[in-house]
Design an enzyme around this catalytic site. Structure first.
Site, PDB file in Angstrom:
ATOM      1  N   ASN A 106      -3.010  22.388  -5.450  1.00 26.06           N
ATOM      2  CA  ASN A 106      -2.344  23.416  -6.234  1.00 26.06           C
ATOM      3  C   ASN A 106      -1.253  22.763  -7.081  1.00 26.06           C
ATOM      4  OD1 ASN A 106      -1.820  25.928  -7.120  1.00 26.06           O
ATOM      5  ND2 ASN A 106      -0.692  26.607  -5.315  1.00 26.06           N
TER       6      ASN A 106
ATOM      7  N   ASP B 192       3.836  14.680  -5.706  1.00 22.71           N
ATOM      8  CA  ASP B 192       3.441  15.870  -4.955  1.00 22.71           C
ATOM      9  C   ASP B 192       2.662  15.439  -3.700  1.00 22.71           C
ATOM     10  OD1 ASP B 192       1.801  19.087  -5.525  1.00 22.71           O
ATOM     11  OD2 ASP B 192       3.278  18.403  -4.075  1.00 22.71           O
TER      12      ASP B 192
HETATM   13  N1  LIG Z   1       0.383  20.869  -4.099  1.00 23.88           N
HETATM   14  C1  LIG Z   1      -0.292  21.365  -3.099  1.00 23.88           C
HETATM   15  O1  LIG Z   1      -1.490  21.632  -3.229  1.00 23.88           O
HETATM   16  N2  LIG Z   1       0.321  21.597  -1.921  1.00 23.88           N
HETATM   17  C2  LIG Z   1       1.754  21.424  -1.666  1.00 23.88           C
HETATM   18  C3  LIG Z   1       2.541  22.603  -2.181  1.00 23.88           C
HETATM   19  C4  LIG Z   1       2.760  22.544  -3.678  1.00 23.88           C
HETATM   20  O2  LIG Z   1       3.159  21.503  -4.200  1.00 23.88           O
HETATM   21  O3  LIG Z   1       2.528  23.552  -4.338  1.00 23.88           O
HETATM   22  C5  LIG Z   1       1.964  21.307  -0.163  1.00 23.88           C
HETATM   23  O4  LIG Z   1       3.099  21.395   0.269  1.00 23.88           O
HETATM   24  O5  LIG Z   1       0.963  21.100   0.562  1.00 23.88           O
HETATM   25 ZN   LIG Z   2       4.584  20.246  -3.902  1.00 21.20          ZN
HETATM   26 ZN   LIG Z   3       3.863  23.032  -6.005  1.00 20.38          ZN
END
Ligand SMILES: NC(=O)N[C@@H](CC(=O)O)C(=O)O
Ligand SMILES: [Zn+2]
Ligand SMILES: [Zn+2]
Length: 432
Positions: free
Chosen positions: A276, A303
């Site tokens: 996401n 991320d």
């Molecule tokens: N990026 C993702 O797909 N997941 C992230 C949450 C986020 O960054 O939105 C998480 O904390 O797992």
């Molecule tokens: Zn994140």
């Molecule tokens: Zn995020």
């Protein structure tokens, strides 16, 4: 303790010696206590990650501050910002102080906890931003990442409050009403795979809304994991047309996976590719690379999202979204940006270290590799290649989308304020 680093190439330029003493880069290299042969290695300022999920407290089955710090140092990082979607949420001084203290105890990277904007990331009640800013953790970045601050009035108040704290609001731009049940990028691939679509407008409309709110408030807004060409256009529109109150700043990050991978990765339904915001079509991936190269997107952020096996080893629609990123970030930047001629190593230093440090207001990170500056640096072998194996990465979780892939560039040594945190590709013992 004086360390002489021989024949290294700062920013990939002419080979020279670097000398480190008492945590600083110094000029005089005579009588070193330690000499490191850095033939062929490129020196970069230690990387800074504005967007890391360390999972502690509450998600220790996937990552801890200790294992995430090791992954960060092994990836060339000297500072990371730990996102607040922990359990309990990082929405109060006591929780941010725990993460901050654990980071210092582990001592492999500077760990800066990100404070939640709303209580429990619930999007309804502002968290104690001022108390988190006043705590020893000195929080200066607030986000509800994992979730979007969907309510415009809450977002407006958060931006106004952050302005008074000289802090930054980092928005996970996703209008939740447009992504109900969304599983993958809304387009032909998701349609063919029977996956509910995540429309690009869900991101772009929030980026536009929040840029306007931040301009009106004179506040600093950072866009997390920007993922579409349309969002790049919104940044350009905002920077060119908004009549902003003094204090307004607009920055954005892109993740390595959105620079390299596309929505076709969902074919085969392996949830390691579920993330996401979702992976986008190649046109977006190429637009993101160009925007990063020419500075419209300010920086790279990983991320890094560790997930326990059972959260990924299941059907796509119930799997948790997210991918590991810390140890593969610089290799993916080398592959997508350096090998393609879009960035040279000075450009890599800008987007992985200097810009994130400036956006976050870190005084001693992202500094030039020059005499008098803090010795936060990483020495990498740009000619090396290695095969990614999730089980061999430092994280507890193994959800890397690059499993079995050969990537360029290995991180050989990393140094945090003059102390080795990684030597010869392994976490260095603490005693030095
Ligand atoms: N990026 C993702 O797909 N997941 C992230 C949450 C986020 O960054 O939105 C998480 O904390 O797992
Ligand atoms: Zn994140
Ligand atoms: Zn995020």
């Amino acid at each position: 303790m004086k360390t002489l680093i021989r024949n290294v190439r700062p920013y990939g330029e002419d080979a020279t010696d670097l000398v480190v003493e008492d945590g600083l880069l110094v000029r005089d290299g005579t009588d070193p206590d330690e000499t490191v042969d850095a033939d062929g290695l490129v020196a970069l300022p230690g990387l800074v990650d504005l967007h890391t999920h360390l999972r502690e407290p509450g998600g220790e089955e996937a990552e801890t501050v200790a294992t995430g710090s090791a992954a960060a140092a092994l990836g060339g990082y000297t500072a990371v910002f730990a996102m607040p979607n922990t359990n309990p949420t990082q929405d109060s001084p006591v929780v941010v102080e725990h993460v901050w203290r654990r980071g210092r105890e582990v001592g492999l990277v500077d760990v800066h906890p990100v404070g939640a904007v709303t209580v429990g990331l619930g999007g309804e009640k502002l968290a104690e931003m001022g108390m988190m800013a006043a705590s020893p953790a000195a929080v200066r970045m607030f986000s509800d990442d994992g979730r979007c601050v969907n309510d415009p009035l809450i977002m407006r108040r958060a931006l106004e409050y952050a302005r008074s704290l000289d802090a930054l609001v980092a928005q996970h731009a996703e209008d939740h009403r447009l992504t109900v049940g969304a599983q993958a990028h809304e387009g032909p691939v998701a349609a063919r795979l029977g996956l509910t679509g995540w429309p690009a407008t869900a991101e772009e409309s929030i980026v536009a809304r929040d840029a306007m709110l931040a301009a009106a408030a004179g506040a600093r807004l950072h866009v997390c994991h920007l993922s579409t060409a349309g969002s790049v256009g919104v940044l350009r529109w905002a920077r060119e047309t908004l009549d902003a109150r003094p204090g307004f700043a607009l920055s954005a990050e892109v993740t390595p996976h959105h620079l390299l991978l596309t929505d076709t990765a969902a074919e085969g339904y392996d949830p390691v590719h579920k993330v996401n915001p979702p992976l986008r079509p190649e046109a977006d991936t190429l637009a993101l690379r160009r925007a990063l190269a020419d500075g419209e997107i300010d920086c790279v952020a990983t991320d890094h999202a560790p997930h326990a096996v059972e959260a990924k080893d299941c059907e796509w629609s119930v799997a948790r979204p997210g991918m590991l990123g810390l140890q593969t970030a610089l290799p993916v930047v080398a592959l997508t940006m350096v090998r393609t001629g879009l960035l040279d190593w000075r450009g890599v230093a800008r987007v992985t270290s200097e810009a994130p440090a400036r956006i976050a207001g870190l005084p001693d990170q992202g500094r030039p590799l020059a005499v008098g500056e803090p010795a936060n640096l990483t020495l990498v072998d740009p000619e090396a290649t290695w095969t990614v194996r999730g089980a061999e990465l430092a994280s507890i979780a193994e959800n890397t989308p690059y499993e079995g892939t050969d990537l360029p560039l290995s991180v050989v040594h990393t140094m945090l304020r003059g102390r080795w945190t990684v030597r010869d590709g392994k976490v260095a013992p603490r005693e030095q």
